[in-house]
Design a protein around this motif. Structure first.
Motif, mmCIF file in Angstrom:
data_model
loop_
_atom_site.group_PDB
_atom_site.id
_atom_site.type_symbol
_atom_site.label_atom_id
_atom_site.label_comp_id
_atom_site.label_asym_id
_atom_site.label_seq_id
_atom_site.Cartn_x
_atom_site.Cartn_y
_atom_site.Cartn_z
ATOM 1 N N GLU A 107 40.026 14.921 4.864
ATOM 2 C CA GLU A 107 40.331 14.189 3.634
ATOM 3 C C GLU A 107 39.385 12.997 3.450
ATOM 4 O OE1 GLU A 107 42.283 15.091 1.122
ATOM 5 O OE2 GLU A 107 42.700 16.919 2.266
ATOM 6 N N LYS A 110 36.055 14.393 2.420
ATOM 7 C CA LYS A 110 36.167 14.889 1.045
ATOM 8 C C LYS A 110 36.051 13.748 0.039
ATOM 9 C CE LYS A 110 39.661 17.106 -0.753
ATOM 10 N NZ LYS A 110 40.955 17.786 -0.910
ATOM 11 N N ALA A 115 33.754 15.810 -2.581
ATOM 12 C CA ALA A 115 33.957 17.258 -2.570
ATOM 13 C C ALA A 115 35.203 17.595 -3.374
ATOM 14 C CB ALA A 115 34.112 17.753 -1.141
ATOM 15 N N SER A 116 35.059 18.554 -4.285
ATOM 16 C CA SER A 116 36.188 18.879 -5.142
ATOM 17 C C SER A 116 36.488 20.366 -5.227
ATOM 18 C CB SER A 116 35.928 18.336 -6.548
ATOM 19 O OG SER A 116 34.743 18.912 -7.065
ATOM 20 N N VAL A 124 30.972 19.607 3.512
ATOM 21 C CA VAL A 124 32.081 19.025 4.273
ATOM 22 C C VAL A 124 31.998 19.456 5.731
ATOM 23 C CG1 VAL A 124 34.587 18.941 4.531
ATOM 24 C CG2 VAL A 124 33.585 18.845 2.251
ATOM 25 N N LEU A 149 40.055 22.272 0.292
ATOM 26 C CA LEU A 149 39.204 22.344 -0.902
ATOM 27 C C LEU A 149 39.781 23.291 -1.957
ATOM 28 C CD1 LEU A 149 35.652 22.323 0.682
ATOM 29 C CD2 LEU A 149 36.761 20.484 -0.558
#
Length: 152
Positions: A107, A110, A115-116, A124, A149
């Motif tokens: 997390e 991310k 990162a999405s 990642v 993700l």
């Protein structure tokens, strides 16, 4: 350093007459030596403990696969021998991150790199390996990253 721990454990096992531990530690040293030779041609890792941890994790993984095969082949004595080797090898591995710590690290990465989607999984994973290489089972982390993700 892990190498020093391995050397002192070998001496202790030899003095104590523990043949199984002695042979397993010699296997560890041989695997590390082979990895050192391989590393001469490429870039050596910055941290020696990371290199040794990678070798030890690979050895544990190989033995666990062997245990599964021996159990399927109805060879419990060979599975027990491999399990004993795993126990010796794991003594030298650093404490691994548990699932909660791994999820927290994922997390954090991310959020840090933005990162999405699942397309960011490679970035990642690369960052996770850079930061937590010796303390993380990357195969388990891969599934956790994919799950994190896909929710995003």
């Amino acid at each position: 350093m892990i190498r020093d721990d391995i050397k002192s454990a070998l001496v202790t096992a030899m003095k104590g007459g523990d043949k199984e531990t002695t042979s397993t530690i010699r296997l560890i040293q041989a695997a590390i030596k082979n990895r050192d030779i391989e590393a001469r041609t490429g870039k050596a890792p910055d941290d020696d403990d990371v290199l040794v941890s990678e070798v030890l994790q690979k050895m544990v993984k190989q033995r666990r696969e062997s245990i599964t095969m021996y159990e399927q082949g109805n060879r419990p004595e060979l599975a027990a021998s491999e399990a004993a080797e795993v126990a010796v090898i794991e003594r030298f591995l650093p404490k691994m991150m548990d699932e909660a710590e791994t999820k927290a690290a994922i997390e954090a990465i991310k959020a840090e790199i933005g990162a999405s989607s699942i397309k960011d999984m490679g970035r990642v994973m690369a960052e996770l390996k850079t930061r937590h290489a010796g303390k993380l089972d990357m195969s388990k982390a891969s599934g956790l990253v994919k799950g994190a993700l896909s929710k995003a």
